[in-house]
Design a protein around this motif. Structure first.
Motif, short mmCIF file in Angstrom:
data_model
loop_
_atom_site.label_atom_id
_atom_site.label_comp_id
_atom_site.label_asym_id
_atom_site.label_seq_id
_atom_site.Cartn_x
_atom_site.Cartn_y
_atom_site.Cartn_z
N MET A 17 -28.14 41.28 -59.70
CA MET A 17 -28.82 41.70 -58.64
C MET A 17 -27.72 41.06 -57.47
N ALA A 18 -27.11 41.81 -56.44
CA ALA A 18 -26.00 41.48 -55.43
C ALA A 18 -26.59 40.26 -54.63
N GLU A 19 -25.63 39.27 -54.23
CA GLU A 19 -26.01 38.23 -53.58
C GLU A 19 -26.22 38.78 -52.24
N GLY A 20 -27.14 37.97 -51.45
CA GLY A 20 -27.50 38.16 -50.09
C GLY A 20 -26.22 37.95 -49.07
N PRO A 21 -26.42 38.05 -47.77
CA PRO A 21 -25.36 38.17 -46.92
C PRO A 21 -25.24 36.64 -46.53
N GLU A 22 -23.90 36.14 -46.26
CA GLU A 22 -23.35 35.07 -45.71
C GLU A 22 -23.17 34.98 -44.40
N PHE A 23 -23.62 33.83 -43.86
CA PHE A 23 -23.08 33.58 -42.31
C PHE A 23 -22.44 32.46 -41.90
N VAL A 24 -21.42 32.52 -41.20
CA VAL A 24 -21.06 31.29 -40.44
C VAL A 24 -21.08 31.31 -39.07
N ILE A 25 -21.52 30.14 -38.61
CA ILE A 25 -21.84 29.93 -37.27
C ILE A 25 -20.53 29.11 -36.49
N VAL A 26 -19.89 29.79 -35.81
CA VAL A 26 -18.57 29.17 -35.04
C VAL A 26 -18.96 28.35 -33.75
N ALA A 27 -19.12 27.07 -33.51
CA ALA A 27 -19.49 26.60 -32.41
C ALA A 27 -18.59 25.39 -31.92
N GLY A 28 -18.67 24.78 -30.99
CA GLY A 28 -17.61 23.69 -30.53
C GLY A 28 -17.25 23.96 -29.10
N LEU A 29 -16.34 22.73 -28.66
CA LEU A 29 -16.03 22.71 -27.35
C LEU A 29 -15.08 23.67 -27.14
N SER A 30 -15.17 24.32 -25.50
CA SER A 30 -14.10 25.00 -25.08
C SER A 30 -12.97 24.52 -25.16
N GLY A 31 -11.94 25.24 -25.67
CA GLY A 31 -10.52 24.69 -25.76
C GLY A 31 -10.23 24.11 -27.01
N ALA A 32 -11.20 23.77 -27.99
CA ALA A 32 -10.99 23.37 -29.23
C ALA A 32 -10.50 24.29 -30.38
N GLY A 33 -10.43 25.55 -29.90
CA GLY A 33 -10.03 26.33 -31.10
C GLY A 33 -10.83 27.53 -31.63
N ARG A 34 -12.05 27.93 -30.90
CA ARG A 34 -13.04 29.05 -31.45
C ARG A 34 -12.47 30.14 -31.95
N SER A 35 -11.36 30.51 -30.80
CA SER A 35 -10.65 32.03 -30.94
C SER A 35 -9.82 32.04 -32.08
N THR A 36 -9.13 30.71 -32.33
CA THR A 36 -8.32 30.54 -33.53
C THR A 36 -9.20 30.66 -34.76
N ALA A 37 -10.32 30.13 -34.80
CA ALA A 37 -11.00 30.10 -35.91
C ALA A 37 -11.64 31.47 -36.31
N ALA A 38 -12.07 32.29 -35.35
CA ALA A 38 -12.51 33.43 -35.41
C ALA A 38 -11.35 34.38 -36.08
N ASN A 39 -10.21 34.36 -35.62
CA ASN A 39 -9.02 35.38 -35.96
C ASN A 39 -9.01 34.90 -37.35
#
Length: 304
Positions: A1-23
């Protein structure tokens, strides 16, 4: 049986690198949705769970303006659905964040400074709070995110990381299990007078070694210079130190890998971070590389 979906929630302070982490997450195959309001997380989970849905690895990046909504509740509800969920929280010291905002000339999302000098409309009940200075905005945001940080599975302090190092850290942490490389080990030198690296997992003090700073012909150079390197490594105390350090690392690194750690930082410090720690870090990197470890070496304070 196929495994279920995986989720990552990216949070944190503005300027700490959320956009870099998303890329970085996109680089290793995650489908990234940026600035998603928390009340829509459940809808995304429903969509991904539908029969025939092709998305299996979804990263949700929470934006600052949405933190007033209960992100912690949304994460809890997602976990209660038996979904695979990991929360990564990006943090950094206030002085680093202030400097980043100064360098980019961007305005913090919670900062009212430099707004047009007109009477603002009355804010509705429940509106996002704002602050009068960048520093106040950072501390306000840190307070708003305290509960989110508590629920995080991975906390990354980006204060001493550049964009490339943060990208590597996120890639190593969240690449697909079948693609995971061996544990990535970072060797770094630093100067104690500039502070101990916040991201260090293991710290070794090299200040007991004789200091080439007091050798006039060596003082202008760094531990990368052959003369300085030979002088440092030629000291009897250095040989004794390495004779004890390397067996210790030989024992520790496999254990960290067995425990599932994907990124390990070993920091070696001297007073200024230019001579002894640099030479020792280079030698430790060389010795570990001979054993096949995946390594990256950097010298934080060598130019100071």
């Amino acid at each position: 049986m196929a495994e279920g979906p995986e989720f990552v929630i990216v949070a944190g302070l503005s300027g700490a690198g959320r956009s870099t982490a998303a890329n970085a997450l996109e680089d290793v195959g995650w489908f990234v949705i940026d600035n998603l309001p928390p009340h829509l997380i459940g809808d995304v989970a429903d969509m991904v769970a539908r029969p025939g849905a092709r998305l299996r690895r979804v990263a949700l990046v929470a934006g600052t303006r949405e933190y007033r909504e209960d992100l912690v509740t949304a994460i809890t509800q997602l976990r209660e659905r038996n979904a695979s969920v990991r929360v990564v929280y990006l943090d950094a010291p206030a002085d680093v964040l202030v400097r980043r905002y100064d360098d980019t000339r961007r305005r913090h999302p919670l900062h009212t400074g430099d707004l047009p000098a007109v009477d603002p409309p009355e804010e509705p009940s429940g509106a996002e709070p704002v602050a009068d200075s960048v520093l106040d905005a950072i501390e306000l945001e840190r307070e708003l995110l305290a509960d989110v940080r508590e629920t995080a599975d991975v906390v990354i302090d980006t204060g001493d990381l550049n964009v490339h190092e943060l990208r590597d850290r996120v890639r190593d942490e969240f690449r697909a299990s079948g693609d995971e490389p061996q544990m990535r080990t970072a060797i770094m030198s630093f100067g104690y007078k500039h502070g101990v690296p916040r991201e260090a997992d293991l710290v070794f003090d090299c200040r007991f070694l004789p200091n080439p700073h007091w050798v006039a012909e060596l003082r202008p150079y760094t531990g990368l210079h052959p003369g300085v390197r030979e002088w440092v490594l030629g000291q009897p105390a250095t040989g004794t130190f390495l004779e004890h350090l390397m067996p210790l690392l030989d024992a520790l690194l496999p254990s960290y890998r067995t425990e599932g750690k994907s990124y390990l930082t070993i920091a070696l410090g001297c007073t200024g971070g230019r001579h002894r720690s640099v030479a020792i870090a280079e030698e430790v990197t060389r010795l570990l590389a001979e054993q096949g470890h995946d390594l990256h070496c950097r010298h934080r304070d060598i130019a100071r």
